[in-house]
Design an enzyme around this catalytic site. Structure first.
Site, PDB file in Angstrom:
ATOM      1  N   MET A  27       0.848  -1.201   0.000  1.00 53.11           N
ATOM      2  CA  MET A  27       0.000   0.000   0.000  1.00 53.11           C
ATOM      3  C   MET A  27       0.885   1.253   0.000  1.00 53.11           C
ATOM      4  SD  MET A  27      -3.454  -0.967   2.009  1.00 53.11           S
ATOM      5  CE  MET A  27      -2.907  -0.686   3.664  1.00 53.11           C
ATOM      6  N   GLY A  28       2.148   1.079  -0.372  1.00 53.65           N
ATOM      7  CA  GLY A  28       3.038   2.226  -0.496  1.00 53.65           C
ATOM      8  C   GLY A  28       3.549   2.726   0.843  1.00 53.65           C
ATOM      9  N   HIS A  31       8.862   1.171   3.629  1.00 52.85           N
ATOM     10  CA  HIS A  31       9.912   1.195   4.642  1.00 52.85           C
ATOM     11  C   HIS A  31      10.773  -0.049   4.455  1.00 52.85           C
ATOM     12  CE1 HIS A  31       7.383  -1.732   6.610  1.00 52.85           C
ATOM     13  NE2 HIS A  31       6.384  -0.865   6.639  1.00 52.85           N
ATOM     14  N   GLY A  33      10.879  -2.784   5.891  1.00 47.68           N
ATOM     15  CA  GLY A  33      10.129  -4.048   5.885  1.00 47.68           C
ATOM     16  C   GLY A  33       9.692  -4.421   4.473  1.00 47.68           C
ATOM     17  N   HIS A  34       9.214  -3.428   3.707  1.00 43.32           N
ATOM     18  CA  HIS A  34       8.830  -3.693   2.314  1.00 43.32           C
ATOM     19  C   HIS A  34      10.074  -4.012   1.467  1.00 43.32           C
ATOM     20  CE1 HIS A  34       5.490  -0.780   3.450  1.00 43.32           C
ATOM     21  NE2 HIS A  34       4.794  -1.796   2.992  1.00 43.32           N
ATOM     22  N   GLN A  58     -10.345  -2.555   2.419  1.00 47.38           N
ATOM     23  CA  GLN A  58      -9.876  -3.238   3.626  1.00 47.38           C
ATOM     24  C   GLN A  58      -9.870  -2.321   4.847  1.00 47.38           C
ATOM     25  OE1 GLN A  58      -5.918  -4.068   1.685  1.00 47.38           O
ATOM     26  NE2 GLN A  58      -5.141  -3.839   3.765  1.00 47.38           N
ATOM     27  N   GLN A 145       5.709 -11.555   7.638  1.00 45.02           N
ATOM     28  CA  GLN A 145       5.196 -12.334   8.774  1.00 45.02           C
ATOM     29  C   GLN A 145       4.554 -11.408   9.817  1.00 45.02           C
ATOM     30  OE1 GLN A 145       5.022 -15.656   9.262  1.00 45.02           O
ATOM     31  NE2 GLN A 145       4.269 -15.400  11.360  1.00 45.02           N
ATOM     32  N   ASP A 147       2.175  -9.393   9.415  1.00 42.93           N
ATOM     33  CA  ASP A 147       0.727  -9.561   9.260  1.00 42.93           C
ATOM     34  C   ASP A 147       0.446 -11.058   9.165  1.00 42.93           C
ATOM     35  OD1 ASP A 147      -0.075  -6.744   9.114  1.00 42.93           O
ATOM     36  OD2 ASP A 147       1.185  -6.731   7.343  1.00 42.93           O
ATOM     37  N   MET A 181       8.407  -2.759  11.995  1.00 45.37           N
ATOM     38  CA  MET A 181       8.247  -1.653  11.041  1.00 45.37           C
ATOM     39  C   MET A 181       6.852  -1.679  10.443  1.00 45.37           C
ATOM     40  SD  MET A 181      11.776  -0.962   9.196  1.00 45.37           S
ATOM     41  CE  MET A 181      13.238  -0.722  10.173  1.00 45.37           C
TER      42      MET A 181
HETATM   43  O1  PAF Z   1      -0.168  -5.803   3.703  1.00 44.83           O
HETATM   44  C1  PAF Z   1      -0.558  -4.887   2.959  1.00 44.83           C
HETATM   45  O2  PAF Z   1       0.125  -3.884   2.732  1.00 44.83           O
HETATM   46  C2  PAF Z   1      -1.942  -4.996   2.326  1.00 44.83           C
HETATM   47  O3  PAF Z   1      -2.844  -5.616   3.173  1.00 44.83           O
HETATM   48  C3  PAF Z   1      -1.916  -5.675   0.946  1.00 44.83           C
HETATM   49  C4  PAF Z   1      -1.464  -7.121   1.046  1.00 44.83           C
HETATM   50  C5  PAF Z   1      -0.999  -4.910   0.008  1.00 44.83           C
HETATM   51  C6  PAF Z   1      -3.330  -5.674   0.351  1.00 44.83           C
HETATM   52  O4  PAF Z   1      -3.821  -4.386   0.186  1.00 44.83           O
END
Ligand code: PAF
Length: 277
Positions: A27-28, A31, A33-34, A58, A145, A147, A181
């Site tokens: 979702m942009g 950080h 973690g991504h 969501q 992990q 989430d 993060m």
């Molecule tokens: O974890 C996230 O950032 C979001 O829930 C995802 C998987 C991109 C879905 O919108």
């Protein structure tokens, strides 16, 4: 790095991407973690695609969809630096065209913990991830992990719908004081940020108690609760000690167990988890 906004452009470029294709949905407001997910995707695949889409479905009506942090220019610079091949940044109508009304719901797993506190959350997650998988057609998709329940819901969706891709789980990336993060950490003021370290302290306490032989989930939860509530700004939504695959709550801790929690620090709701055993 190609940047596309429409399914038509994506489909055209996807056909030319050498496989296997690794995909990181986000979702942009990226950080570390991504970026760890992106690096793993880069290391394991010939091509890497990333999506940036703040998914409205969501978020609950009283949640932070509008204020969710966004900085696409910075995100794109970071992704370029990681050698990403393609970024998909669709507008809402591209994912949910007028009249869109097909939803993916994962019963059971998607209804407890986060699903109980945030009704409709996992329906939105599963639906957008299914849409993105259909559009990007990845061979592997990478999720953090942190989430943990989202990961279980997506794995179940992929298994039940026979989606032909591999879901890869990547360990949580933490700040030096242990805070996981998250883009939402930016909501915390300096005092809240300091107190937020208690989430990981409580998870570490659970691991320690388990390591010392404690198997009574209620006793572990009580000790975690007492530790968290020492922080005046903390308000516990839930602490769960559950089977790491089914999320059934445990009375007696049997490995592997997922210890997870949602705690508000001031107005910011944070989640975190560890697996014990
Ligand atoms: O974890 C996230 O950032 C979001 O829930 C995802 C998987 C991109 C879905 O919108």
């Amino acid at each position: 790095m190609k940047i596309v906004e429409t399914a038509a452009e994506l489909s055209q470029l996807r056909g030319k991407m050498p496989g296997p294709v690794g995909f990181v949905p986000t979702m942009g407001y990226l950080h570390e973690g991504h970026l760890v997910l992106v690096r793993q995707a880069r290391a394991e695949n010939a091509s890497v695609a990333v999506s940036i889409f703040v998914n409205p479905t969501q978020f609950g009506p009283k949640e932070d969809f509008r204020q969710y942090p966004r900085d696409p220019r910075r995100d794109l610079a970071l992704l370029e630096g990681e050698g990403v091949d393609l970024v998909f940044m669709p507008p809402v109508e591209e994912i949910y065209p007028p009249g869109f009304n097909a939803w993916v719901e994962v019963g059971g797993l998607g209804e407890r913990l986060e699903g109980a506190s945030r009704p409709g959350h996992f329906r939105g997650v599963a639906t957008v991830v299914a849409r993105l998988f259909e559009l990007v057609r990845p061979d592997r998709a990478y999720f953090g992990q942190k989430d943990a329940q989202q990961l279980l819901v997506i794995r179940k969706m992929v298994a039940d719908l026979d989606m032909s891709l591999e879901v890869v789980a990547v360990p949580t990336v933490r700040e030096p004081d242990g805070l996981a993060m998250s883009s939402r950490n930016t909501y915390l003021n300096p005092e809240e940020r300091k107190q937020a370290a208690v989430l990981y302290q409580a998870l570490t306490l659970a691991q320690k108690l388990y390591g010392e032989g404690e198997r009574n989930a209620a006793a572990i939860r009580r000790r975690m609760t007492a530790l968290i509530l020492k922080q005046p700004l903390a308000d516990i939504d839930y602490i769960s000690i559950a089977d790491a695959e089914t999320l059934d709550e445990l009375d007696e801790v049997k490995p592997p167990a997922l210890v997870s929690m949602a705690v508000r620090i001031g107005k910011t709701r944070l989640i975190d988890n560890v697996v014990v055993g």
